[in-house]
Design a protein around this motif. Sequence first.
Motif, mmCIF file in Angstrom:
data_model
loop_
_atom_site.group_PDB
_atom_site.id
_atom_site.type_symbol
_atom_site.label_atom_id
_atom_site.label_comp_id
_atom_site.label_asym_id
_atom_site.label_seq_id
_atom_site.Cartn_x
_atom_site.Cartn_y
_atom_site.Cartn_z
ATOM 1 N N SER A 197 0.821 -1.210 0.000
ATOM 2 C CA SER A 197 0.000 0.000 0.000
ATOM 3 C C SER A 197 0.857 1.264 0.000
ATOM 4 N N ALA A 198 1.888 1.275 0.822
ATOM 5 C CA ALA A 198 2.774 2.436 0.896
ATOM 6 C C ALA A 198 3.577 2.599 -0.397
ATOM 7 N N TYR A 199 4.098 1.508 -0.933
ATOM 8 C CA TYR A 199 4.874 1.595 -2.164
ATOM 9 C C TYR A 199 3.989 1.991 -3.353
ATOM 10 N N LEU A 200 2.723 1.607 -3.330
ATOM 11 C CA LEU A 200 1.811 2.058 -4.385
ATOM 12 C C LEU A 200 1.697 3.576 -4.377
ATOM 13 N N GLN A 201 1.596 4.152 -3.180
ATOM 14 C CA GLN A 201 1.549 5.611 -3.081
ATOM 15 C C GLN A 201 2.851 6.219 -3.597
ATOM 16 N N LEU A 202 3.962 5.619 -3.227
ATOM 17 C CA LEU A 202 5.268 6.140 -3.641
ATOM 18 C C LEU A 202 5.518 5.974 -5.141
ATOM 19 N N SER A 203 4.878 4.989 -5.761
ATOM 20 C CA SER A 203 5.108 4.741 -7.187
ATOM 21 C C SER A 203 4.571 5.864 -8.069
ATOM 22 N N SER A 204 3.739 6.715 -7.505
ATOM 23 C CA SER A 204 3.230 7.851 -8.290
ATOM 24 C C SER A 204 3.974 9.142 -7.953
ATOM 25 N N SER A 205 5.101 9.012 -7.284
ATOM 26 C CA SER A 205 5.909 10.174 -6.918
ATOM 27 C C SER A 205 6.485 10.842 -8.164
ATOM 28 N N ASP A 206 6.725 12.135 -8.065
ATOM 29 C CA ASP A 206 7.366 12.870 -9.156
ATOM 30 C C ASP A 206 8.876 12.625 -9.191
ATOM 31 N N ASP A 207 9.419 12.141 -8.083
ATOM 32 C CA ASP A 207 10.848 11.863 -7.980
ATOM 33 C C ASP A 207 11.128 10.497 -8.622
ATOM 34 N N ASP A 208 11.943 10.494 -9.669
ATOM 35 C CA ASP A 208 12.218 9.252 -10.410
ATOM 36 C C ASP A 208 12.836 8.165 -9.543
ATOM 37 N N ALA A 209 13.776 8.528 -8.677
ATOM 38 C CA ALA A 209 14.434 7.529 -7.823
ATOM 39 C C ALA A 209 13.432 6.880 -6.871
ATOM 40 N N ILE A 210 12.561 7.679 -6.296
ATOM 41 C CA ILE A 210 11.534 7.142 -5.385
ATOM 42 C C ILE A 210 10.585 6.234 -6.156
ATOM 43 N N GLN A 211 10.200 6.673 -7.331
ATOM 44 C CA GLN A 211 9.278 5.899 -8.163
ATOM 45 C C GLN A 211 9.904 4.560 -8.568
ATOM 46 N N LEU A 212 11.163 4.580 -8.988
ATOM 47 C CA LEU A 212 11.836 3.348 -9.401
ATOM 48 C C LEU A 212 11.998 2.374 -8.235
ATOM 49 N N GLU A 213 12.352 2.908 -7.064
ATOM 50 C CA GLU A 213 12.472 2.051 -5.872
ATOM 51 C C GLU A 213 11.125 1.412 -5.546
ATOM 52 N N ALA A 214 10.074 2.202 -5.609
ATOM 53 C CA ALA A 214 8.738 1.690 -5.304
ATOM 54 C C ALA A 214 8.330 0.605 -6.296
ATOM 55 N N LEU A 215 8.566 0.837 -7.566
ATOM 56 C CA LEU A 215 8.196 -0.155 -8.583
ATOM 57 C C LEU A 215 8.954 -1.460 -8.403
ATOM 58 N N SER A 216 10.243 -1.361 -8.110
ATOM 59 C CA SER A 216 11.024 -2.592 -7.929
ATOM 60 C C SER A 216 10.590 -3.335 -6.668
ATOM 61 N N LYS A 217 10.282 -2.600 -5.612
ATOM 62 C CA LYS A 217 9.816 -3.257 -4.382
ATOM 63 C C LYS A 217 8.422 -3.852 -4.579
ATOM 64 N N LEU A 218 7.559 -3.169 -5.329
ATOM 65 C CA LEU A 218 6.226 -3.722 -5.610
ATOM 66 C C LEU A 218 6.337 -5.026 -6.388
ATOM 67 N N ALA A 219 7.263 -5.079 -7.332
ATOM 68 C CA ALA A 219 7.477 -6.317 -8.083
ATOM 69 C C ALA A 219 7.941 -7.433 -7.148
ATOM 70 N N LEU A 220 8.876 -7.114 -6.264
ATOM 71 C CA LEU A 220 9.393 -8.108 -5.321
ATOM 72 C C LEU A 220 8.299 -8.587 -4.357
ATOM 73 N N ILE A 221 7.520 -7.646 -3.843
ATOM 74 C CA ILE A 221 6.431 -8.006 -2.919
ATOM 75 C C ILE A 221 5.429 -8.919 -3.610
ATOM 76 N N ASN A 222 5.027 -8.552 -4.820
ATOM 77 C CA ASN A 222 4.036 -9.357 -5.531
ATOM 78 C C ASN A 222 4.584 -10.719 -5.922
ATOM 79 N N THR A 223 5.869 -10.783 -6.242
ATOM 80 C CA THR A 223 6.496 -12.079 -6.521
ATOM 81 C C THR A 223 6.474 -12.945 -5.266
ATOM 82 N N THR A 224 6.825 -12.340 -4.138
ATOM 83 C CA THR A 224 6.832 -13.061 -2.858
ATOM 84 C C THR A 224 5.443 -13.585 -2.513
ATOM 85 N N LEU A 225 4.426 -12.784 -2.816
ATOM 86 C CA LEU A 225 3.045 -13.172 -2.510
ATOM 87 C C LEU A 225 2.445 -14.103 -3.565
ATOM 88 N N GLY A 226 3.219 -14.415 -4.613
ATOM 89 C CA GLY A 226 2.725 -15.307 -5.658
ATOM 90 C C GLY A 226 1.786 -14.618 -6.633
#
Length: 137
Positions: A78-107
């Motif tokens: 939920s928090a990374y979803l909010q961060l994925s819409s950030s205007d800051d590219d580094a924050i957005q990229l970190e959020a997207l990569s963590k969202l991918a990892l979280i979703n992979t972990t959750l199957g």
Amino acid sequence: MKKFINIIIILSIATFANAQVYQACIDAAEQAYDTKDYRSAVSYYGEAIDMEEEVDIALLQKYAESAFQYKAYKKAESAYLQLSSSDDDAIQLEALSKLALINTTLGEYAEAKTFLETYFSKEDENTERKARANKCL
């Protein structure tokens, strides 16, 4: 006129008290985060975020990372979803990569793939983050 002054004084005291509680939550969260007590950090950051009208991005990042480390994946997501819409590219990229990892972990592979596609459509100089995204892929 005296009632008006009393109301102003009461509101000032209440505002000051809220600011102290907020700062106490932040201080406790920072201490918990620094000592890798992510369970407590999630709790304290969550309380502080709930007190804000507008979310502080730096606070949300630490909340997201604490939730991730504590394996509270739905909170982290939920928090990374909010961060994925950030205007800051580094924050957005970190959020997207963590969202991918979280979703992979959750199957949840379809969701992970969507986040990875969005991630890879952007330029990223961070080699650690790239490696994490490639591993998810």
